[in-house]
Design a protein around this motif. Sequence first.
Motif, PDB file in Angstrom:
ATOM      1  N   UNK B   1       0.721  -1.110   0.027  1.00  0.00           N
ATOM      2  CA  UNK B   1      -0.007   0.068  -0.089  1.00  0.00           C
ATOM      3  C   UNK B   1       0.694   1.116   0.065  1.00  0.00           C
ATOM      4  N   UNK B   2       0.473   2.144  -0.796  1.00  0.00           N
ATOM      5  CA  UNK B   2       1.330   3.405  -0.937  1.00  0.00           C
ATOM      6  C   UNK B   2       0.702   4.682  -0.367  1.00  0.00           C
ATOM      7  N   UNK B   3       1.288   5.351   0.464  1.00  0.00           N
ATOM      8  CA  UNK B   3       0.703   6.575   1.061  1.00  0.00           C
ATOM      9  C   UNK B   3       1.744   7.923   0.741  1.00  0.00           C
ATOM     10  N   UNK B   4       1.143   9.067   0.749  1.00  0.00           N
ATOM     11  CA  UNK B   4       1.753  10.043   0.289  1.00  0.00           C
ATOM     12  C   UNK B   4       1.387  11.170   1.498  1.00  0.00           C
ATOM     13  N   UNK B   5       2.338  11.732   1.843  1.00  0.00           N
ATOM     14  CA  UNK B   5       2.512  12.930   2.839  1.00  0.00           C
ATOM     15  C   UNK B   5       2.949  14.295   2.463  1.00  0.00           C
ATOM     16  N   UNK B   6       1.796  15.155   2.510  1.00  0.00           N
ATOM     17  CA  UNK B   6       2.467  16.593   2.006  1.00  0.00           C
ATOM     18  C   UNK B   6       2.708  17.464   3.328  1.00  0.00           C
ATOM     19  N   UNK B   7       3.694  17.898   3.460  1.00  0.00           N
ATOM     20  CA  UNK B   7       4.025  18.629   4.710  1.00  0.00           C
ATOM     21  C   UNK B   7       4.381  20.063   4.148  1.00  0.00           C
ATOM     22  N   UNK B   8       3.570  20.956   4.567  1.00  0.00           N
ATOM     23  CA  UNK B   8       3.656  22.442   4.171  1.00  0.00           C
ATOM     24  C   UNK B   8       3.918  23.390   5.393  1.00  0.00           C
ATOM     25  N   UNK B   9       4.427  24.490   5.275  1.00  0.00           N
ATOM     26  CA  UNK B   9       4.604  25.577   6.316  1.00  0.00           C
ATOM     27  C   UNK B   9       3.083  26.110   6.702  1.00  0.00           C
ATOM     28  N   UNK B  36       4.779  32.158  -3.701  1.00  0.00           N
ATOM     29  CA  UNK B  36       5.283  30.624  -3.753  1.00  0.00           C
ATOM     30  C   UNK B  36       5.452  30.030  -2.528  1.00  0.00           C
ATOM     31  N   UNK B  37       4.919  29.073  -2.249  1.00  0.00           N
ATOM     32  CA  UNK B  37       5.506  28.250  -0.815  1.00  0.00           C
ATOM     33  C   UNK B  37       6.020  26.936  -1.240  1.00  0.00           C
ATOM     34  N   UNK B  38       6.916  26.580  -0.542  1.00  0.00           N
ATOM     35  CA  UNK B  38       7.600  25.212  -0.673  1.00  0.00           C
ATOM     36  C   UNK B  38       7.582  24.247   0.174  1.00  0.00           C
ATOM     37  N   UNK B  39       7.072  23.104   0.006  1.00  0.00           N
ATOM     38  CA  UNK B  39       6.962  22.095   1.254  1.00  0.00           C
ATOM     39  C   UNK B  39       7.508  20.659   0.811  1.00  0.00           C
ATOM     40  N   UNK B  40       7.160  19.614   1.564  1.00  0.00           N
ATOM     41  CA  UNK B  40       7.814  18.430   1.240  1.00  0.00           C
ATOM     42  C   UNK B  40       6.677  17.473   0.877  1.00  0.00           C
ATOM     43  N   UNK B  41       7.271  16.703   0.062  1.00  0.00           N
ATOM     44  CA  UNK B  41       6.228  15.428  -0.332  1.00  0.00           C
ATOM     45  C   UNK B  41       7.014  14.104   0.087  1.00  0.00           C
ATOM     46  N   UNK B  42       6.478  13.332   0.840  1.00  0.00           N
ATOM     47  CA  UNK B  42       7.149  11.964   1.352  1.00  0.00           C
ATOM     48  C   UNK B  42       6.238  11.046   0.881  1.00  0.00           C
ATOM     49  N   UNK B  43       6.581  10.123   0.282  1.00  0.00           N
ATOM     50  CA  UNK B  43       6.120   8.890  -0.522  1.00  0.00           C
ATOM     51  C   UNK B  43       6.685   7.576   0.186  1.00  0.00           C
ATOM     52  N   UNK B  44       5.514   6.823   1.025  1.00  0.00           N
ATOM     53  CA  UNK B  44       5.800   5.782   1.682  1.00  0.00           C
ATOM     54  C   UNK B  44       5.158   4.394   0.967  1.00  0.00           C
ATOM     55  N   UNK B  45       6.069   3.449   0.989  1.00  0.00           N
ATOM     56  CA  UNK B  45       5.649   2.367   0.546  1.00  0.00           C
ATOM     57  C   UNK B  45       5.335   1.168   1.653  1.00  0.00           C
ATOM     58  N   UNK B  69       4.587  19.884  13.974  1.00  0.00           N
ATOM     59  CA  UNK B  69       3.347  20.462  14.196  1.00  0.00           C
ATOM     60  C   UNK B  69       3.246  21.887  14.585  1.00  0.00           C
ATOM     61  N   UNK B  70       4.217  22.507  15.244  1.00  0.00           N
ATOM     62  CA  UNK B  70       4.263  23.870  15.625  1.00  0.00           C
ATOM     63  C   UNK B  70       4.413  24.553  14.315  1.00  0.00           C
ATOM     64  N   UNK B  71       5.179  24.465  13.532  1.00  0.00           N
ATOM     65  CA  UNK B  71       5.121  25.363  12.489  1.00  0.00           C
ATOM     66  C   UNK B  71       4.686  24.767  10.871  1.00  0.00           C
ATOM     67  N   UNK B  72       4.229  23.543  11.041  1.00  0.00           N
ATOM     68  CA  UNK B  72       3.810  22.813   9.624  1.00  0.00           C
ATOM     69  C   UNK B  72       2.364  22.209   9.747  1.00  0.00           C
ATOM     70  N   UNK B  73       1.778  22.204   8.523  1.00  0.00           N
ATOM     71  CA  UNK B  73       0.526  21.136   8.607  1.00  0.00           C
ATOM     72  C   UNK B  73       1.040  20.100   7.827  1.00  0.00           C
ATOM     73  N   UNK B  74       0.075  19.175   7.717  1.00  0.00           N
ATOM     74  CA  UNK B  74       0.557  17.871   6.782  1.00  0.00           C
ATOM     75  C   UNK B  74      -0.882  17.518   6.450  1.00  0.00           C
ATOM     76  N   UNK B  75      -0.836  16.752   5.370  1.00  0.00           N
ATOM     77  CA  UNK B  75      -2.035  15.931   4.739  1.00  0.00           C
ATOM     78  C   UNK B  75      -1.687  14.573   4.434  1.00  0.00           C
ATOM     79  N   UNK B  76      -2.513  13.537   4.475  1.00  0.00           N
ATOM     80  CA  UNK B  76      -2.089  12.298   4.343  1.00  0.00           C
ATOM     81  C   UNK B  76      -3.087  11.562   3.121  1.00  0.00           C
ATOM     82  N   UNK B  77      -2.544  11.143   2.256  1.00  0.00           N
ATOM     83  CA  UNK B  77      -3.267  10.396   1.190  1.00  0.00           C
ATOM     84  C   UNK B  77      -2.901   9.035   0.975  1.00  0.00           C
TER      85      UNK B  77
END
Lengths: 80, 80
Positions: B1-9, B36-45, B69-77
């Motif tokens: 199962x693959x998951x994607x996490x988006x971490x943005x400021x 423009x805002x830059x964040x991270x995407x982390x792909x997990x297998x 969590x103090x400075x970043x939001x995250x979303x899980x897909x």
Amino acid sequence: MKARVFVTLKTGVLDPQGEAVKHSLASLGFQGINAVRQGKVIELDLAETDPARAEASVRDMCAKLLANAVIENYAVEILS
Amino acid sequence: MKARVFVTLKTGVLDPQGEAVKHSLASLGFQGINAVRQGKVIELDLAETDPARAEASVRDMCAKLLANAVIENYAVEILS
């Protein structure tokens, strides 16, 4: 109009950040993680209101600055 | 199962990478870029095959390691 660009390393390109995350998760006790890859997401807020023109412009930005086509893939998503 | 996490400021947190990208795009001649805002995407297998359990596990990873969590939001897909 908002756009999102996902920049990820191509398959086969070494991803030290992803490896570091994988090892950290394992040492925190998370099991069953086969692989971790880390990439970038760039959110753009554009004055352009036409979706097709916005996408063309963002793809041009990717080719010229946002992604390194030799080692990275990119995907463009136009949001609203 | 693959998951994607988006971490943005979070909104209001200074994003120097995003600002740098914005200025670089402007100097390359791209106009009409409001922000423009830059964040991270982390792909997990993951070995986990149940979507609900996979999502719970990934949210736990976000809280413990992947996002600040103090400075970043995250979303899980959860992908497949």
